[in-house]
Design an enzyme around this catalytic site. Structure first.
Site, short mmCIF file in Angstrom:
data_model
loop_
_atom_site.label_atom_id
_atom_site.label_comp_id
_atom_site.label_asym_id
_atom_site.label_seq_id
_atom_site.Cartn_x
_atom_site.Cartn_y
_atom_site.Cartn_z
N SER A 50 0.85 -1.21 0.00
CA SER A 50 0.00 0.00 0.00
C SER A 50 0.88 1.25 0.00
O SER A 50 0.40 2.34 -0.29
CB SER A 50 -0.94 0.01 1.21
OG SER A 50 -0.22 -0.23 2.40
N GLU A 89 -9.08 -9.89 4.06
CA GLU A 89 -9.46 -8.53 3.68
C GLU A 89 -10.84 -8.51 3.03
O GLU A 89 -11.10 -9.25 2.07
CB GLU A 89 -8.42 -7.92 2.72
CG GLU A 89 -8.78 -6.50 2.30
CD GLU A 89 -7.63 -5.69 1.72
OE1 GLU A 89 -6.47 -6.16 1.73
OE2 GLU A 89 -7.90 -4.56 1.26
#
Ligand code: KIV
Length: 276
Positions: A46, A183
């Site tokens: 990320s 997730e």
């Protein structure tokens, strides 16, 4: 003080103690997150979005990851540092995967790596674990496959995909993964997966019954203005504080209110008078 290990995380699951994981990308974020008590620091890919300004995690390279992993390791003493394997650093061959994962431990100083994927990477996970590289899995919404998944969507809502996620989690646990990120998995399915496997699950957008939680540092602190997923809780609005502080600085520079005398250095006047 000793670092958190794969065994201490397993013991936490067994004792019903929740695991706090947060991403970190540099020396100060590692220092702050560790001092705040996070057991695991994930150098997530990320970083491509929240630190490097890419539109997705897909362009992130090994060299970019390594640069940040090293800084996080320098900023931490006790937390476990997990390095995220970037897109295409492990998919092409076992040789690439072993070499790149090894670099994160040998050159980067990380204690473990994280890979996106389920049953299809179980054999690879087993090879990495056999080579002495602890592996964290990542299933559900896997951002590196955003183009194949058709967007950032909740995964496992129908019978077929829910069964596949449970099978994936079992396959990763059997292959020797020490933990699995779930997730954007419906909370009830994440709870079922959590009770079905012996290793910790770390949820993000997957409800309270996972063994731990992970969030992105910049989301927790309100420092990434481009998107705010539903599952994020913002604990601070640092963007506003940062912008206000810099705005004041800019104004004081222009109005000559900064620097003040206390920010400046003195010298003997007779020396000044002797130079021309
Ligand atoms: O890259 C990342 O930050 C991640 C977490 C969101 C789990 O993979």
């Amino acid at each position: 003080m000793d670092r958190v290990t794969v065994s201490s995380l397993k013991e936490m699951k067994e004792a019903g103690q929740k695991i706090a994981m947060i991403t970190a990308y540099d020396y100060p974020s590692a220092l702050f997150a560790e001092e705040a008590g996070a057991e695991v620091l994930l150098v997530g890919d990320s970083l491509g979005m929240v630190v490097l300004g890419y539109d997705s995690t897909v362009p992130v390279t090994m060299e970019e990851m390594l640069h940040h992993v090293k800084a996080v390791v320098r900023g931490s003493k006790r937390s476990m540092v997990v390095a995220d394997m970037p897109f295409m650093s492990y998919q092409a061959s076992y040789t690439d995967a072993l070499y790149n994962a090894g670099r994160f431990l040998k050159e980067g100083g990380a204690q473990a790596v994280k890979l996106e994927g389920g049953g299809e990477i179980a054999e690879l996970v087993a090879k990495l674990v056999t080579a002495g590289i602890p592996v964290m899995g990542h299933i559900g919404l896997t951002p590196q496959s955003v183009n194949a998944l058709g967007g950032y969507k909740v995964q496992g809502k129908d019978l077929k995909t829910a069964q596949k996620l449970l099978d994936d989690a079992k396959a990763l646990a059997d292959a020797g993964a020490f933990a699995i990120v779930l997730e954007c998995v419906p909370a009830a399915l994440a709870a079922k997966i959590t009770e079905s496997i012996p290793i910790p699950t770390i949820g993000i957008g997957s409800g309270v019954n996972c063994d731990g939680q992970v969030l992105v540092y910049h989301d927790v602190l309100g420092m990434y203005p481009r998107m705010l997923p539903k599952f994020v809780k913002r604990y601070a609005d640092l963007s506003s504080l940062i912008k206000e502080a810099i705005r004041q600085y800019v104004q004081e520079v222009k109005e000559q209110q900064f620097p003040e005398e206390k920010h400046s250095f003195t010298m003997a006047l007779e020396i000044l008078e002797r130079i021309y």
